[in-house]
Design a protein around this motif. Structure first.
Motif, PDB file in Angstrom:
ATOM      1  N   ASN A 260       0.977  -1.152  -0.137  1.00  0.00           N
ATOM      2  CA  ASN A 260       0.021   0.082   0.163  1.00  0.00           C
ATOM      3  C   ASN A 260       0.933   1.248   0.080  1.00  0.00           C
ATOM      4  O   ASN A 260       1.276   1.568   1.017  1.00  0.00           O
ATOM      5  CB  ASN A 260      -0.985  -0.086   1.356  1.00  0.00           C
ATOM      6  N   TYR A 261       0.779   1.881  -1.043  1.00  0.00           N
ATOM      7  CA  TYR A 261       1.952   3.104  -1.399  1.00  0.00           C
ATOM      8  C   TYR A 261       1.099   4.215  -1.874  1.00  0.00           C
ATOM      9  O   TYR A 261       0.469   4.113  -2.594  1.00  0.00           O
ATOM     10  CB  TYR A 261       3.096   2.652  -2.349  1.00  0.00           C
ATOM     11  N   VAL A 262       1.428   5.343  -1.247  1.00  0.00           N
ATOM     12  CA  VAL A 262       0.826   6.611  -1.834  1.00  0.00           C
ATOM     13  C   VAL A 262       2.156   7.652  -1.743  1.00  0.00           C
ATOM     14  O   VAL A 262       2.711   7.790  -0.771  1.00  0.00           O
ATOM     15  CB  VAL A 262      -0.144   7.356  -0.800  1.00  0.00           C
ATOM     16  N   ASP A 263       2.296   8.144  -2.931  1.00  0.00           N
ATOM     17  CA  ASP A 263       3.292   9.137  -3.319  1.00  0.00           C
ATOM     18  C   ASP A 263       3.064  10.466  -2.665  1.00  0.00           C
ATOM     19  O   ASP A 263       2.045  11.119  -2.809  1.00  0.00           O
ATOM     20  CB  ASP A 263       3.605   9.285  -4.774  1.00  0.00           C
ATOM     21  N   CYS A 270       9.238   6.559   4.068  1.00  0.00           N
ATOM     22  CA  CYS A 270       8.753   5.761   5.189  1.00  0.00           C
ATOM     23  C   CYS A 270       8.310   4.040   4.810  1.00  0.00           C
ATOM     24  O   CYS A 270       7.735   4.062   3.625  1.00  0.00           O
ATOM     25  CB  CYS A 270       7.428   6.440   5.444  1.00  0.00           C
ATOM     26  N   MET A 271       8.622   3.454   5.429  1.00  0.00           N
ATOM     27  CA  MET A 271       8.407   1.802   5.346  1.00  0.00           C
ATOM     28  C   MET A 271       7.938   1.428   6.793  1.00  0.00           C
ATOM     29  O   MET A 271       8.544   1.230   7.681  1.00  0.00           O
ATOM     30  CB  MET A 271       9.709   1.081   4.871  1.00  0.00           C
ATOM     31  N   VAL A 272       6.560   1.182   6.829  1.00  0.00           N
ATOM     32  CA  VAL A 272       5.947   0.947   7.920  1.00  0.00           C
ATOM     33  C   VAL A 272       5.010  -0.385   7.575  1.00  0.00           C
ATOM     34  O   VAL A 272       4.662  -0.624   6.526  1.00  0.00           O
ATOM     35  CB  VAL A 272       5.021   1.774   8.616  1.00  0.00           C
ATOM     36  N   ASN A 273       4.602  -1.176   8.808  1.00  0.00           N
ATOM     37  CA  ASN A 273       3.674  -2.133   8.764  1.00  0.00           C
ATOM     38  C   ASN A 273       2.397  -1.743   9.510  1.00  0.00           C
ATOM     39  O   ASN A 273       2.438  -1.452  10.750  1.00  0.00           O
ATOM     40  CB  ASN A 273       4.235  -3.446   9.211  1.00  0.00           C
ATOM     41  N   ALA A 275      -1.378   0.503   8.744  1.00  0.00           N
ATOM     42  CA  ALA A 275      -1.870   1.974   8.337  1.00  0.00           C
ATOM     43  C   ALA A 275      -1.793   2.909   9.760  1.00  0.00           C
ATOM     44  O   ALA A 275      -1.264   4.011   9.436  1.00  0.00           O
ATOM     45  CB  ALA A 275      -3.111   1.835   7.654  1.00  0.00           C
ATOM     46  N   GLY A 276      -2.388   2.303  10.760  1.00  0.00           N
ATOM     47  CA  GLY A 276      -2.232   3.260  12.079  1.00  0.00           C
ATOM     48  C   GLY A 276      -0.979   3.701  12.362  1.00  0.00           C
ATOM     49  O   GLY A 276      -0.635   4.985  12.477  1.00  0.00           O
ATOM     50  N   LEU A 296       3.665   4.133   3.097  1.00  0.00           N
ATOM     51  CA  LEU A 296       3.990   2.621   2.593  1.00  0.00           C
ATOM     52  C   LEU A 296       3.988   1.744   3.561  1.00  0.00           C
ATOM     53  O   LEU A 296       4.525   1.611   4.548  1.00  0.00           O
ATOM     54  CB  LEU A 296       5.473   2.673   2.053  1.00  0.00           C
ATOM     55  N   ASP A 297       2.864   1.055   3.500  1.00  0.00           N
ATOM     56  CA  ASP A 297       2.605  -0.126   4.479  1.00  0.00           C
ATOM     57  C   ASP A 297       2.696  -1.461   3.883  1.00  0.00           C
ATOM     58  O   ASP A 297       2.242  -1.779   2.881  1.00  0.00           O
ATOM     59  CB  ASP A 297       1.124  -0.157   4.677  1.00  0.00           C
TER      60      ASP A 297
END
Length: 396
Positions: A260-263, A270-273, A275-276, A296-297
């Motif tokens: 799940n990526y939004v530019d 950011c690289m995270v697991n 959404a929160g 980026l999830d």
């Protein structure tokens, strides 16, 4: 998922909503053929040429023009197709126009003056109900109307247990100042519009303007439709309407890999697991004096392959000056993520931007030891504030 205007109108028409008729064209010759066909079917002599891009305000950028004869249809279509259309809802680079919609002219003379209204259907997140927002001030930016004349905007909330009721459709028509045939047609229009919104699992229908013609017909002259991505599995026919040319290519590629990526426009990748946690991480970056370059999830399976793909996507942005990896090990073990970071780093070769890795949760201590002993230019952190301090340090 957004639809083009012509796709949205086709969806509305399938539910009995009257629309301004049109034919989509990929080049100037097709536009002329479309105009001839519309003239045969509707008798219209003038045609409106509309750029088909996923952005509002097309007219302000020169993407909507009136053609009074076939020569003008060809000229205008040739000018619009291939242009980079800049509107208030695009970047400064604009959006490339690949096709136009050739429509009938519905502003014909008659017994009364045409009138334009605004209407949208969307979810009121405050109470979990759908609502119809409408105004007599159609054809204008609704944000401007809300700011300058808020008393001209009306809302009608719909009980999900009953759907829209007849008295609500009549109330909307009354508040728009309609009577007679136009009143009856508006009640039918509103009822069909809400049915289309509900049964297509949409997140937004916006029609600006809804037109009352000079002979008291109510029709959609425009159509902005956004479908709920999470419900597309129920609507494979609608999912097939997706136009990847209108979407960010990096976001499309990320989706193909289950990311799940939004530019965004910032300088810290950011690289995270989760959404929160991703939203909290973006706040953390701003507090540290940076700006998030992306959302980026990576989800709950952040193995070496997914981490490497995520790295590659982030590093395509030349504005990125640092990368913050923030993982909470609940479903996934932190040591597994740490090993994924190490493997991805080695596979990709020299990564020139600083990397801060904050791992917390299952096996976080083992993960920190793996990162610290890897010999790579990667900084580890355990606490949120510690990660923020290191982001601030590398940016200064």
């Amino acid at each position: 998922m957004d639809l083009h205007e012509y796709q949205g109108k086709e969806l509305l028409n399938s539910f009995g909503v009257r629309i301004q008729r049109g034919i989509v064209a990929q080049n100037a010759d097709e536009a002329v053929a479309a105009a001839k066909k519309l003239t045969e079917d509707t008798g219209t002599g003038w045609h409106v040429i509309k750029a088909q891009v996923h952005a509002g305000g097309r007219g302000k950028g020169g993407g909507v023009k009136l053609a009074k004869n076939l020569d003008e249809v060809k000229t205008i279509a040739g000018q619009i197709i291939g242009m980079d259309l800049v509107t208030p809802q695009t970047s400064a680079d604009g959006k490339r126009v690949h096709q136009v919609l050739v429509t009938e002219d519905v502003y014909y003379p008659g017994d009364s003056e045409p009138e334009e209204y605004y209407m949208s259907v969307l979810l009121n997140r405050g109470n979990g109900r759908n609502m119809i927002m409408y105004s007599t001030e159609g054809g204008m930016d609704i944000e401007t109307v809300a700011e300058e004349t808020p008393h001209l905007i009306f809302n009608e909330e719909i009980d999900p247990a009953t759907g829209i009721l007849p008295f609500q459709a009549r109330k909307i028509a009354f508040n728009l100042g309609l009577s007679g045939a136009a009143f009856k047609d508006m009640t039918k229009f509103v009822t069909s519009l809400y049915k289309a919104y509900s049964e297509s699992d949409s997140s937004l229908f916006e029609i600006n303007p809804v037109l009352k013609t000079s002979d008291d017909k109510i029709m959609a002259v425009d159509a902005k439709v956004s479908l709920d991505d999470n419900a597309l599995f129920r609507h494979k026919d609608l999912a097939a309407l997706r136009d990847l040319r209108e979407e960010n290519p990096i976001e499309v590629e990320a989706g193909e890999h289950g990311l799940n990526y939004v530019d965004l426009d910032g300088n810290v990748g950011c690289m995270v697991n989760g959404a929160g946690l991703a939203m909290a991480t973006m706040d953390l970056i701003k507090q540290a004096g940076g700006e998030p370059a992306n959302f980026l999830d990576v989800g709950g399976t952040a193995d070496a392959a997914r981490v490497e793909i995520a790295f590659e996507l982030i590093l395509r942005d030349p504005a990125v000056k640092a990368i913050l990896i923030n993982i909470f090990g609940g479903i996934v073990r932190c040591d597994r993520v740490a090993q994924g970071v190490i493997d991805a780093y080695k596979n990709m070769g020299n990564i020139e931007v600083p990397i801060i890795v904050r791992l917390q949760g299952t096996n976080a201590d083992i993960a920190k030891e793996l990162i610290d002993s890897s010999g790579l230019d990667v900084m580890s952190a355990t606490e949120f504030q510690e990660a923020a301090d290191k982001v601030q340090e590398v940016l200064s």
